[in-house]
Design an enzyme around this catalytic site. Structure first.
Site, PDB file in Angstrom:
ATOM      1  N   CYS A 159      29.911   5.487  22.236  1.00 21.60           N
ATOM      2  CA  CYS A 159      28.993   6.077  21.254  1.00 21.60           C
ATOM      3  C   CYS A 159      28.280   7.259  21.900  1.00 21.60           C
ATOM      4  O   CYS A 159      27.204   7.640  21.466  1.00 21.60           O
ATOM      5  CB  CYS A 159      27.940   5.052  20.871  1.00 21.60           C
ATOM      6  SG  CYS A 159      28.219   4.359  19.272  1.00 21.60           S
ATOM      7  N   HIS A 165      31.167   9.439  13.931  1.00 19.87           N
ATOM      8  CA  HIS A 165      29.946   9.925  14.604  1.00 19.87           C
ATOM      9  C   HIS A 165      28.685   9.483  13.840  1.00 19.87           C
ATOM     10  O   HIS A 165      27.891  10.296  13.366  1.00 19.87           O
ATOM     11  CB  HIS A 165      29.981  11.456  14.752  1.00 19.87           C
ATOM     12  CG  HIS A 165      29.092  11.952  15.850  1.00 19.87           C
ATOM     13  ND1 HIS A 165      29.420  13.021  16.653  1.00 19.87           N
ATOM     14  CD2 HIS A 165      27.876  11.543  16.298  1.00 19.87           C
ATOM     15  CE1 HIS A 165      28.451  13.238  17.523  1.00 19.87           C
ATOM     16  NE2 HIS A 165      27.498  12.351  17.325  1.00 19.87           N
ATOM     17  N   ASP A 221      32.994   6.040  18.316  1.00 19.80           N
ATOM     18  CA  ASP A 221      32.190   6.767  17.325  1.00 19.80           C
ATOM     19  C   ASP A 221      32.313   8.292  17.478  1.00 19.80           C
ATOM     20  O   ASP A 221      31.979   9.029  16.570  1.00 19.80           O
ATOM     21  CB  ASP A 221      30.713   6.361  17.508  1.00 19.80           C
ATOM     22  CG  ASP A 221      29.792   6.959  16.453  1.00 19.80           C
ATOM     23  OD1 ASP A 221      30.145   6.896  15.258  1.00 19.80           O
ATOM     24  OD2 ASP A 221      28.728   7.495  16.818  1.00 19.80           O
ATOM     25  N   GLU A 234      35.842  17.070  16.581  1.00 16.68           N
ATOM     26  CA  GLU A 234      35.296  16.452  15.363  1.00 16.68           C
ATOM     27  C   GLU A 234      35.291  17.482  14.242  1.00 16.68           C
ATOM     28  O   GLU A 234      34.991  18.656  14.515  1.00 16.68           O
ATOM     29  CB  GLU A 234      33.872  15.941  15.638  1.00 16.68           C
ATOM     30  CG  GLU A 234      33.884  14.801  16.660  1.00 16.68           C
ATOM     31  CD  GLU A 234      32.514  14.181  16.916  1.00 16.68           C
ATOM     32  OE1 GLU A 234      31.553  14.537  16.220  1.00 16.68           O
ATOM     33  OE2 GLU A 234      32.420  13.337  17.811  1.00 16.68           O
ATOM     34  N   ILE A 240      19.548   5.473  26.067  1.00 13.25           N
ATOM     35  CA  ILE A 240      20.339   4.609  25.189  1.00 13.25           C
ATOM     36  C   ILE A 240      20.955   3.464  25.995  1.00 13.25           C
ATOM     37  O   ILE A 240      20.883   2.292  25.590  1.00 13.25           O
ATOM     38  CB  ILE A 240      21.429   5.437  24.453  1.00 13.25           C
ATOM     39  CG1 ILE A 240      20.746   6.505  23.581  1.00 13.25           C
ATOM     40  CG2 ILE A 240      22.326   4.536  23.609  1.00 13.25           C
ATOM     41  CD1 ILE A 240      21.682   7.528  22.976  1.00 13.25           C
ATOM     42  N   ALA A 288      23.681   8.184  15.251  1.00 16.18           N
ATOM     43  CA  ALA A 288      22.288   8.522  14.922  1.00 16.18           C
ATOM     44  C   ALA A 288      22.009   8.406  13.432  1.00 16.18           C
ATOM     45  O   ALA A 288      20.924   8.760  12.976  1.00 16.18           O
ATOM     46  CB  ALA A 288      21.994   9.942  15.381  1.00 16.18           C
TER      47      ALA A 288
END
Ligand code: NAD
Ligand code: MLT
Length: 528
Positions: free
Chosen positions: A228, A279, A254, A259, A150, A282
């Protein structure tokens, strides 16, 4: 019927693939207790980041063979517990690379131009053009932390947008960085120099709270930060403080330490200069289809007995490698199984020697195959490629591997497996013929040349007239049919081995009679 449980929302394309080979149940939103209660029925589990696959869930999965994570991170799976139980864990390392990179770029731009805050203000009836004065990315310095899949895509696009890119990644070579037109830097100088910092590294014990109060304080007051990658890499309270007190100009986040983001998280109270997304890295239609297909295909293949291409807990063992090394792995497993039966299972050391051309192959898969064979007499079907190394370690078996390219005993090289332990040392050697057939070429110091077969009998005896005849008639009297027989000896009338391939297993009472033949020192029935 083979059964697969899909316990998070997964793109339809993957479900269609799984349905070709299994009955698929889609049950989302299960608690850990619910999952524990039902997991025993399933051969495979397919998840995204929502399902927590704890050690208890894995323990309850008595039929579980594979866990497929439709995404990159496997932090919601207890991979150690899965490995111990021999459950394969697979993921999709590249299926959402572009989506996550583009979301990072979206946050970089959004945080520079106050997109979210300007939108909210306009919706509220405002028209504040002065307040939302932004900055350009052009000619600014972007610091990329983690120059993997990434991070490199972000770097490539940023360079195309006219940014200068520097990166911190201790596992990337200067050459590789240069090919990407990226200059490597240490972490602190990167934070000091960059106008924008974007994180693309995994969360590990080493990277937890890596971006703390001190590192944030070293940034320019005009700098902005994007994460991210994974929550927990940034100290969230320190970030909230740094933005509110003007230590840095802003951030786009993100992913979070916990979470969903807690209601009382300090990040929720920062109203300006911070953009939070739940999040979503993706979350593109394309990435969800990619990861769903990628992981479903791997689950399908494993359920059909084929290797997976992205196994997390058997690293270095790709489908392509498994396929290319198939006969060599079979040989390793066969020799491991043979030597464990010859040594009576008493060993604390295994030496795997790759000789001649064998030494050119990667050794790790062949060592794992040998361990699988070695431990299968003791552990039966529980042992597999996933847990073989861990089981050996747990049992205190010391594993040595030796590559000996100079040894030229066979045109295609040889594999030698040696065990050492309470019953002394046992050595077996084998090779693979050019057309892929397996041969056992020595047992201890005695040369032989036999194909492995399901039922075999190995004896140690004194080379003297009459022994072969006596053994042959004894087997005949007990209706055990001999398919082939070979003797290996080094000197005439010295010690020798006899190897018989037989059509039927040796009954236990017959073994006592074999031992009583004069000159026979040891007899080992072997099942391969
Ligand atoms: P990758 O494995 O290709 O790259 C990670 C890079 O980080 C590697 O080059 C590695 O050398 C480097 N690295 C490891 N430890 C480091 C350290 N201490 N300091 C600096 N660099 C270090 O992974 P990727 O596919 O590029 O994914 C990067 C991150 O993004 C992962 O954490 C992944 O879980 C996360 N991710 C998030 C989303 C999302 O939805 N937000 C989507 C996909 C991936
Ligand atoms: C991942 O690890 O692939 C990402 O966090 C995305 C996700 O699964 O939602």
């Amino acid at each position: 019927m083979t059964k697969v449980l899909v316990s998070d929302p997964i793109d339809r394309a993957g479900i269609d693939i799984l349905s070709q080979v299994a009955e698929v149940d889609q049950l989302t939103g299960l608690s850990i207790d619910n999952l524990k209660q039902i997991i025993g029925k399933y051969d495979a589990l397919m998840i995204r980041s929502g399902t927590q696959v704890t050690s208890e869930v894995i323990e309850a999965g008595c039929n579980l063979r594979i866990i497929g994570r439709a995404g990159v991170g496997v932090d919601n799976v207890d991979v150690h517990a899965a490995t111990k139980k021999g459950v394969l864990v697979v993921n999709s390392p590249g299926g959402n690379t572009i989506a996550a990179a583009e979301h990072s770029l979206a946050l970089l731009l959004a945080v520079s131009r106050h997109v979210a805050q300007a939108h909210a203000s306009t919706i509220d009836g405002g028209w504040d053009r002065k307040k939302y004065l932004g900055n350009e990315l052009y000619k600014k310095v972007l610091g990329v932390v983690g120059l993997g899949k990434i991070g490199s895509h972000v770097a490539k696009v940023a360079i195309a947008m006219g940014m200068e890119v520097i990166a911190y990644d201790p596992f990337i070579s200067v050459d590789r960085a240069q090919q990407m037109q990226v200059k490597l830097s240490e972490l602190k100088p990167l934070f000091e120099k960059a106008d924008y910092v974007t994180l693309h590294l995994p969360r590990t014990p080493d990277t937890e709270n890596l971006v703390d109060e001190n590192l944030l304080a070293s940034m320019k007051p005009t700098a902005r930060l994007v994460n991210c990658a994974r929550g927990g890499i940034i100290d969230e309270a320190a970030l909230a403080n740094a933005i509110e007190s003007g230590v840095i100009a802003g951030a786009g986040i993100d992913v979070y330490a916990n979470e969903p983001l807690e209601k009382n998280s300090p990040l929720r109270s920062v109203k300006e200069h911070l953009i939070l997304t739940p999040h979503l890295g993706a979350s593109t239609a394309e990435a969800q289809e990619n990861v769903s297909i990628d992981v479903a295909e791997q689950i399908r293949d494993v359920l059909l007995g084929l290797p997976a291409r992205s196994a997390v807990n058997i690293p270095g063992l790709s489908a392509e490698l498994m396929d290319r090394l198939k006969p060599h792995l079979q040989l390793g497993e066969t020799l491991g199984l043979l030597v464990s039966q010859l040594s009576g299972g008493q060993f604390n050391e295994l030496e795997v020697r790759l000789q001649g051309d064998f030494a050119q192959h990667p050794s790790q898969p062949i060592v794992v195959a040998s361990l699988k064979g070695l431990l299968s007499s003791a552990l039966g079907e529980r042992i597999n490629y996933v847990n073989a190394s861990l089981e050996a370690k747990t049992r205190g078996i010391h594993v040595l591997e030796v590559k000996d390219e100079a040894c030229r005993d066979f045109a295609v090289g040889a594999l030698q497996i040696i065990t050492r332990g309470d019953n002394g040392e046992h050595t077996v050697t084998g090779t693979v013929s050019p057309d892929g057939d397996l041969r056992i070429t020595s047992v201890d110091e005695f040369p032989i040349n036999v194909a492995p077969s399901q039922n075999m009998l190995f004896t140690r005896h004194r080379d003297m007239p009459g022994i072969i005849g006596q053994l042959g008639s004894l087997l005949g009297q007990h209706n055990v049919n001999i398919a082939s027989m070979q003797v290996g000896r080094k000197i005439v009338r010295g010690d020798a081995v006899m190897v018989l391939s037989i059509d039927d297993p040796i009954p236990s009472n017959l073994l006592n009679s074999i031992h009583s033949i004069e000159g026979i020192q040891a007899a080992h029935p072997v099942t391969l």
